[in-house]
Design an enzyme around this catalytic site. Structure first.
Site, PDB file in Angstrom:
ATOM      1  N   HIS A 256       0.960  -1.179  -0.026  1.00 18.27           N
ATOM      2  CA  HIS A 256       0.047   0.176  -0.048  1.00 18.27           C
ATOM      3  C   HIS A 256       0.880   1.168   0.082  1.00 18.27           C
ATOM      4  O   HIS A 256       0.177   2.258  -0.063  1.00 18.27           O
ATOM      5  CB  HIS A 256      -0.933  -0.069   1.140  1.00 18.27           C
ATOM      6  CG  HIS A 256      -2.246   0.706   0.952  1.00 18.27           C
ATOM      7  ND1 HIS A 256      -2.569   1.643  -0.083  1.00 18.27           N
ATOM      8  CD2 HIS A 256      -3.410   0.304   1.427  1.00 18.27           C
ATOM      9  CE1 HIS A 256      -3.795   1.784  -0.174  1.00 18.27           C
ATOM     10  NE2 HIS A 256      -4.217   1.101   0.891  1.00 18.27           N
TER      11      HIS A 256
ATOM     12  N   ASP B 135      -1.581   2.041  -4.976  1.00 14.89           N
ATOM     13  CA  ASP B 135      -2.979   2.540  -4.655  1.00 14.89           C
ATOM     14  C   ASP B 135      -4.128   1.601  -4.663  1.00 14.89           C
ATOM     15  O   ASP B 135      -3.968   0.705  -5.601  1.00 14.89           O
ATOM     16  CB  ASP B 135      -3.418   3.899  -5.227  1.00 14.89           C
ATOM     17  CG  ASP B 135      -2.324   5.163  -4.773  1.00 14.89           C
ATOM     18  OD1 ASP B 135      -1.698   5.062  -3.910  1.00 14.89           O
ATOM     19  OD2 ASP B 135      -2.312   5.831  -5.691  1.00 14.89           O
TER      20      ASP B 135
END
Length: 455
Positions: free
Chosen positions: A427, A431
């Site tokens: 992450h 995205d």
């Protein structure tokens, strides 16, 4: 006679330490030139260390599972001539280890267990603390049986061969059931070894069992053994890599279901026509092809993140890691430049790499350098999984099993083959929207397999 000291060799690639995973010799053994002495493991592969000379093993420089520095003393041999070590450091079979070796390691006979199985980390020794079955009645002050008395068999030790039915009347069997006594453990004193009420009374009186109450009044002997398994070799490397990945990478997993009915029909047709000439296709080559096409639109996912330097390296070529389960543990051989393979060459290479990993024949270059990983448990794939990213990559695509389910299609309920993709992403650099779009693009290719062949 002299002493020849063999140092831990420099494996290369800047490696400063290695793990000792197996000894092939022990003190007192006579070795010849080029005979294998030990297996050591780097971050990438297992390396075998041969002897450069003839001689007799004097002492070993480490225990299995120990991490040793390159250049430290690996083994001492007694050889003809002066050798390469000073006699002041000890000669003969009673010499001590050098300062680079732990004092606790005296000899392989006392501190190193050498398995009889083939070389490799899968042959790591298991240390058993206690074996056998011990009833609760043997704990504390509970009464013990006298071995000289009838029905004084060892705790939990059946007195009959496996499958041999004890002889007893229905009345004795019912009473034993009510008491929670297993007749397999009683010695019968009746005719032809038949178990009598007196045998049952003697067994109960000796405190030979402890009833563990259940709804049906049965009793079971409690198993009390413990086994310690050293985490060494490949299993240790796997543990370190998984811990490092979870510690460094903030994972998030995205799951999507895919209708692979048309894809599977195409795969079956291709196998009917070409399997005898080109080999059989599984679903993995199609998945690899879909990933390659999707990565052209999402180059940030075909990448490796160096979080120490804060840089992401994106790759034009797809070096696809294929997670493979082996007897030694999980390994990830790499299909380099997967974009250059068609379905059949991809299938052949995937099988070759998986076989090499399982047989321990994979070379170092085949086990490193992947830019994204594909993992599948096949028929055991379950419904959903949360795969761990192969650090320092930023994504892993997980495949769950194909199941036939009822689906509403064009207003009708029909049977379709459904497969979930459970994929994890880093992450920090990927995205959630891009991850979802990437998986949706893969889904589009798999649900309309003709698109896999259109550039």
């Amino acid at each position: 006679m002299g002493i020849h000291t063999i140092k831990m060799p420099d494996i290369g690639e800047g490696i400063a330490e290695v793990e000792l995973v197996e000894w092939h010799v022990k003190p007192g053994d006579t070795v010849v030139e080029d005979q294998l002495l030990a297996d050591v493991m780097t971050d990438k592969a297992t390396v075998q260390v041969p002897s450069p000379v003839h001689g007799t093993v004097v002492s070993l420089g480490g225990a299995v599972g120990e991490v040793m520095a390159v250049g430290s003393e690996l083994i001492r041999l007694e050889v003809e001539g002066a050798g390469n070590a000073s006699s002041s450091k000890g000669s003969g079979r009673a010499s001590s280890l050098s300062s680079s070796a732990p004092d606790a390691v005296i000899s392989a006979a006392k501190s190193v267990v050498v398995p009889d199985s083939k070389p490799g980390p899968e042959s790591a020794p298991e240390t058993t603390i206690e074996v056998g079955v011990r009833p609760m009645s043997e704990r504390g002050d509970a009464p013990r049986r006298d071995a000289a008395q009838p029905n004084a068999a060892a705790p939990g030790a059946a007195v009959r061969k496996a499958g041999e039915k004890p002889l007893a009347s229905p009345a004795v069997r019912k009473r034993a059931w009510d008491l929670g006594v297993q007749l397999q453990y009683l010695v019968g004193t009746g005719v032809a070894g038949r178990i009598t009420h007196a045998d049952l009374d003697a067994y109960v009186a000796q405190g030979a069992y402890t009833a563990v109450a259940t709804g049906r009044g049965a009793a079971y002997l409690l198993r009390d053994e413990e086994t310690q398994v050293p985490i060494i070799g490949l299993r240790r490397k796997i543990a370190q890599r998984m811990q490092e990945s979870k510690r460094r990478i903030p994972h998030f997993t995205y799951v999507e279901e895919v209708d692979v009915t048309e894809l599977d029909a195409l795969r079956e047709r291709l196998n009917i026509k070409w399997a005898s000439q080109r080999g059989k296709l599984t679903i993995l080559p199609f998945l690899a092809r879909a990933m390659i096409l999707a990565l052209r639109e999402f180059p940030q996912i075909n990448a490796r993140f160096d979080d120490d330097n804060g840089t992401v390296t994106r790759y034009a070529g797809v070096h696809l890691g294929i997670a493979a389960q082996t007897d030694a543990g999980l390994m990830v051989p790499v299909l380099r430049h997967a974009e250059t393979h068609d379905l059949w060459s991809c299938a052949v290479e995937i099988k070759r790499l998986a076989d090499a990993a399982r047989n321990g024949n994979a070379v170092r270059d085949e086990l490193s350098g992947s830019t994204i990983t594909l993992t599948s448990l096949g028929a055991l794939g379950g419904i959903v999984s949360t795969p761990v990213i192969n650090h320092p990559e930023v994504a892993i695509v997980g495949v769950n099993k194909v199941v036939e389910r009822p689906v509403i299609l064009n207003g009708a309920v029909v049977a379709r083959k459904i497969m979930n993709l459970s994929s994890s992403f880093d992450h920090r650099v990927v995205d959630g929207m891009h991850a979802a779009e990437f998986i949706q693009r893969i889904r589009g290719f798999l649900e309309c397999p003709a698109m896999l062949f259109i550039e």
